[in-house]
Design a protein around this motif. Structure first.
Motif, PDB file in Angstrom:
ATOM      1  N   ALA A  65     -18.717  14.841  82.702  1.00 23.79           N
ATOM      2  CA  ALA A  65     -20.139  15.051  82.419  1.00 23.79           C
ATOM      3  C   ALA A  65     -20.304  15.993  81.233  1.00 23.79           C
ATOM      4  O   ALA A  65     -21.142  15.771  80.352  1.00 23.79           O
ATOM      5  N   GLY A  66     -19.502  17.051  81.194  1.00 24.77           N
ATOM      6  CA  GLY A  66     -19.547  17.981  80.070  1.00 24.77           C
ATOM      7  C   GLY A  66     -19.179  17.299  78.773  1.00 24.77           C
ATOM      8  O   GLY A  66     -19.721  17.623  77.710  1.00 24.77           O
ATOM      9  N   LYS A  67     -18.261  16.347  78.852  1.00 24.68           N
ATOM     10  CA  LYS A  67     -17.880  15.577  77.669  1.00 24.68           C
ATOM     11  C   LYS A  67     -19.092  14.877  77.081  1.00 24.68           C
ATOM     12  O   LYS A  67     -19.270  14.824  75.853  1.00 24.68           O
ATOM     13  N   GLN A  68     -19.958  14.339  77.946  1.00 26.44           N
ATOM     14  CA  GLN A  68     -21.138  13.637  77.455  1.00 26.44           C
ATOM     15  C   GLN A  68     -22.127  14.586  76.782  1.00 26.44           C
ATOM     16  O   GLN A  68     -22.839  14.193  75.851  1.00 26.44           O
ATOM     17  N   ILE A  69     -22.177  15.836  77.236  1.00 28.31           N
ATOM     18  CA  ILE A  69     -23.020  16.829  76.565  1.00 28.31           C
ATOM     19  C   ILE A  69     -22.521  17.050  75.145  1.00 28.31           C
ATOM     20  O   ILE A  69     -23.300  17.144  74.194  1.00 28.31           O
ATOM     21  N   VAL A  70     -21.180  17.123  75.005  1.00 28.32           N
ATOM     22  CA  VAL A  70     -20.584  17.266  73.678  1.00 28.32           C
ATOM     23  C   VAL A  70     -20.930  16.055  72.819  1.00 28.32           C
ATOM     24  O   VAL A  70     -21.310  16.182  71.647  1.00 28.32           O
ATOM     25  N   VAL A  71     -20.821  14.858  73.396  1.00 25.78           N
ATOM     26  CA  VAL A  71     -21.134  13.628  72.665  1.00 25.78           C
ATOM     27  C   VAL A  71     -22.589  13.636  72.200  1.00 25.78           C
ATOM     28  O   VAL A  71     -22.894  13.283  71.052  1.00 25.78           O
ATOM     29  N   MET A  72     -23.509  14.048  73.081  1.00 23.72           N
ATOM     30  CA  MET A  72     -24.926  14.076  72.713  1.00 23.72           C
ATOM     31  C   MET A  72     -25.191  15.086  71.602  1.00 23.72           C
ATOM     32  O   MET A  72     -25.968  14.820  70.672  1.00 23.72           O
ATOM     33  N   ALA A  73     -24.556  16.255  71.695  1.00 27.73           N
ATOM     34  CA  ALA A  73     -24.749  17.281  70.666  1.00 27.73           C
ATOM     35  C   ALA A  73     -24.229  16.805  69.319  1.00 27.73           C
ATOM     36  O   ALA A  73     -24.886  16.966  68.280  1.00 27.73           O
ATOM     37  N   VAL A  74     -23.040  16.188  69.327  1.00 31.97           N
ATOM     38  CA  VAL A  74     -22.454  15.691  68.077  1.00 31.97           C
ATOM     39  C   VAL A  74     -23.274  14.523  67.529  1.00 31.97           C
ATOM     40  O   VAL A  74     -23.433  14.382  66.306  1.00 31.97           O
ATOM     41  N   ALA A  75     -23.822  13.687  68.420  1.00 28.17           N
ATOM     42  CA  ALA A  75     -24.650  12.565  67.963  1.00 28.17           C
ATOM     43  C   ALA A  75     -25.893  13.071  67.238  1.00 28.17           C
ATOM     44  O   ALA A  75     -26.282  12.537  66.199  1.00 28.17           O
ATOM     45  N   ALA A  76     -26.521  14.125  67.786  1.00 29.40           N
ATOM     46  CA  ALA A  76     -27.700  14.698  67.129  1.00 29.40           C
ATOM     47  C   ALA A  76     -27.327  15.302  65.783  1.00 29.40           C
ATOM     48  O   ALA A  76     -28.023  15.116  64.775  1.00 29.40           O
ATOM     49  N   TRP A  77     -26.195  16.009  65.744  1.00 32.37           N
ATOM     50  CA  TRP A  77     -25.717  16.617  64.498  1.00 32.37           C
ATOM     51  C   TRP A  77     -25.318  15.550  63.490  1.00 32.37           C
ATOM     52  O   TRP A  77     -25.607  15.645  62.296  1.00 32.37           O
ATOM     53  N   GLY A  78     -24.650  14.494  63.970  1.00 33.46           N
ATOM     54  CA  GLY A  78     -24.214  13.415  63.088  1.00 33.46           C
ATOM     55  C   GLY A  78     -25.392  12.688  62.461  1.00 33.46           C
ATOM     56  O   GLY A  78     -25.354  12.326  61.279  1.00 33.46           O
ATOM     57  N   TYR A  79     -26.438  12.469  63.239  1.00 30.15           N
ATOM     58  CA  TYR A  79     -27.634  11.815  62.707  1.00 30.15           C
ATOM     59  C   TYR A  79     -28.239  12.650  61.588  1.00 30.15           C
ATOM     60  O   TYR A  79     -28.623  12.129  60.531  1.00 30.15           O
ATOM     61  N   TRP A  80     -28.298  13.957  61.801  1.00 25.71           N
ATOM     62  CA  TRP A  80     -28.829  14.871  60.789  1.00 25.71           C
ATOM     63  C   TRP A  80     -27.960  14.860  59.537  1.00 25.71           C
ATOM     64  O   TRP A  80     -28.452  14.800  58.412  1.00 25.71           O
TER      65      TRP A  80
END
Length: 214
Positions: A65-80
């Protein structure tokens, strides 16, 4: 959200959950969009992370589950990053390279210390995870891989392969058969991505992240 953790169907004696199937299918779509260097890869990754976080959190797989938090954070950063980078490169590409030996030492040391710390925490509080050490390994390994990816290091692919080696049996053992099958596919795709980045690192003379960070 209860229906997401309900059973969709049974295949080869494995019970496939809706959340497992939908989240990982969106993840594969995100990967395909990434190959096409479409900026929509990031929203797709974020949505996949949201669904899989709900699935793993309710199954007490804290590391996953924590891995998915990392994925979501990186996805937001990657989009930016890609939104800004389009001014310099229409495909949002970045320069890739091999890490220095010092950087590799930092990544390896961080992985070992991080896994020991998170695994120890999960062991002290069993309610956080049913599989404390594999779960901690996946969480920290994903974080290390994401850091290497953000820095444009070819080693990021090696980190993902090491995460998959534990992720596949862990997902099957905890009833997430679809995730296990998808991890196998990811493993094959990671090998292909590794080859691509390896070849790019031999032809790129630019510093890592030159285009994205400008």
């Amino acid at each position: 959200m209860d229906w997401l953790n309900g059973e969709a169907f049974t295949a080869f004696g494995q019970h496939i959950k809706w959340s497992d199937m939908i989240g990982n299918t969106i993840g594969l779509i995100a990967l395909a969009l990434g190959w096409r260097r479409s900026i929509w890869t990031w929203p797709a990754q974020f949505l996949s992370g949201v669904i899989l976080f709900a699935a793993f959190a309710t199954s007490h797989l804290t590391g996953s589950a924590g891995k998915q938090i990392v994925v979501m954070a990186v996805a937001a950063w990657g989009y930016w990053q890609w939104t800004r980078g389009r001014q310099q490169a229409q495909d949002g590409s970045i320069a890739v390279r091999f890490a220095t030996w010092r950087e590799r030492a930092y990544l390896f040391g961080g992985a070992v210390l991080g896994t020991a710390a998170v695994g120890g925490l999960f062991t002290l509080y069993p309610s956080l995870s049913w599989d404390p050490w594999p779960d901690a390994y996946i969480f920290v390994g994903t974080l290390v891989a994401m850091i290497a990816q953000a820095r444009g290091m070819v080693e990021f692919w090696f980190a993902w392969l090491l995460v998959d080696l534990v992720g596949v049996p862990l997902n099957f053992a905890n009833g997430f058969a679809f995730s296990g099958f998808v991890y196998v596919l990811y493993g094959a795709l990671v090998l292909w991505g590794l080859r691509d980045w390896w070849l790019r690192s031999r032809t790129s003379g630019r510093p890592a992240l030159e285009g994205a960070a400008a």
